[in-house]
Design a protein around this motif. Structure first.
Motif, short mmCIF file in Angstrom:
data_model
loop_
_atom_site.label_atom_id
_atom_site.label_comp_id
_atom_site.label_asym_id
_atom_site.label_seq_id
_atom_site.Cartn_x
_atom_site.Cartn_y
_atom_site.Cartn_z
N THR A 1 0.83 -1.20 0.00
CA THR A 1 0.00 0.00 0.00
C THR A 1 0.87 1.25 0.00
O THR A 1 0.59 2.21 -0.73
N LEU B 1 2.32 1.58 -3.44
CA LEU B 1 1.28 2.05 -4.36
C LEU B 1 1.08 3.55 -4.21
O LEU B 1 1.06 4.28 -5.20
N ALA C 1 2.50 1.57 -10.09
CA ALA C 1 1.19 1.57 -9.42
C ALA C 1 0.37 0.36 -9.87
O ALA C 1 -0.26 -0.32 -9.04
N CYS D 1 1.70 -2.75 -8.24
CA CYS D 1 1.30 -2.82 -6.83
C CYS D 1 -0.15 -3.27 -6.70
O CYS D 1 -0.48 -4.09 -5.84
N ARG D 2 -1.02 -2.75 -7.55
CA ARG D 2 -2.43 -3.15 -7.51
C ARG D 2 -2.59 -4.64 -7.77
O ARG D 2 -3.38 -5.32 -7.11
N ALA E 1 -7.87 -4.32 -4.21
CA ALA E 1 -7.07 -3.42 -5.03
C ALA E 1 -7.96 -2.29 -5.52
O ALA E 1 -9.10 -2.51 -5.92
#
Length: 52
Positions: free
Chosen positions: A10, A13, A25, A28-29, A42
Motif C-alpha cells: 500500500t 502504491l 502503481a 502494486c495493484r 485493489a
C-alpha cells in the motif's frame, strides 16, 4: 488491520501514484489483489483519458 506485506504494498502504491509512476502503481495493484492475506481490495483504476 493489514499484514506487514499489505502495508508495504500500500505504501509502495501510494508512492508510485504520487510520483506518477503508473507502471509501478499497476504492479502494486496486481500484487495487492493476489496477496492471500490482504483485507483491502485493489483500488479500481481511474477512468478517463490516459496521461502521457
Amino acid at each position: 488491520m493489514q499484514c506487514p506485506r499489505c502495508q508495504k504494498l500500500t505504501r509502495d502504491l501510494d508512492a508510485a501514484v504520487a510520483s506518477g509512476d503508473r507502471s509501478k502503481a499497476a504492479d502494486c495493484r496486481v500484487l495487492i489483489g493476489r496477496h492471500p492475506d490482504h483485507d483491502r481490495p485493489a483500488p479500481a483504476p481511474k477512468k478517463g483519458k490516459a496521461l502521457r
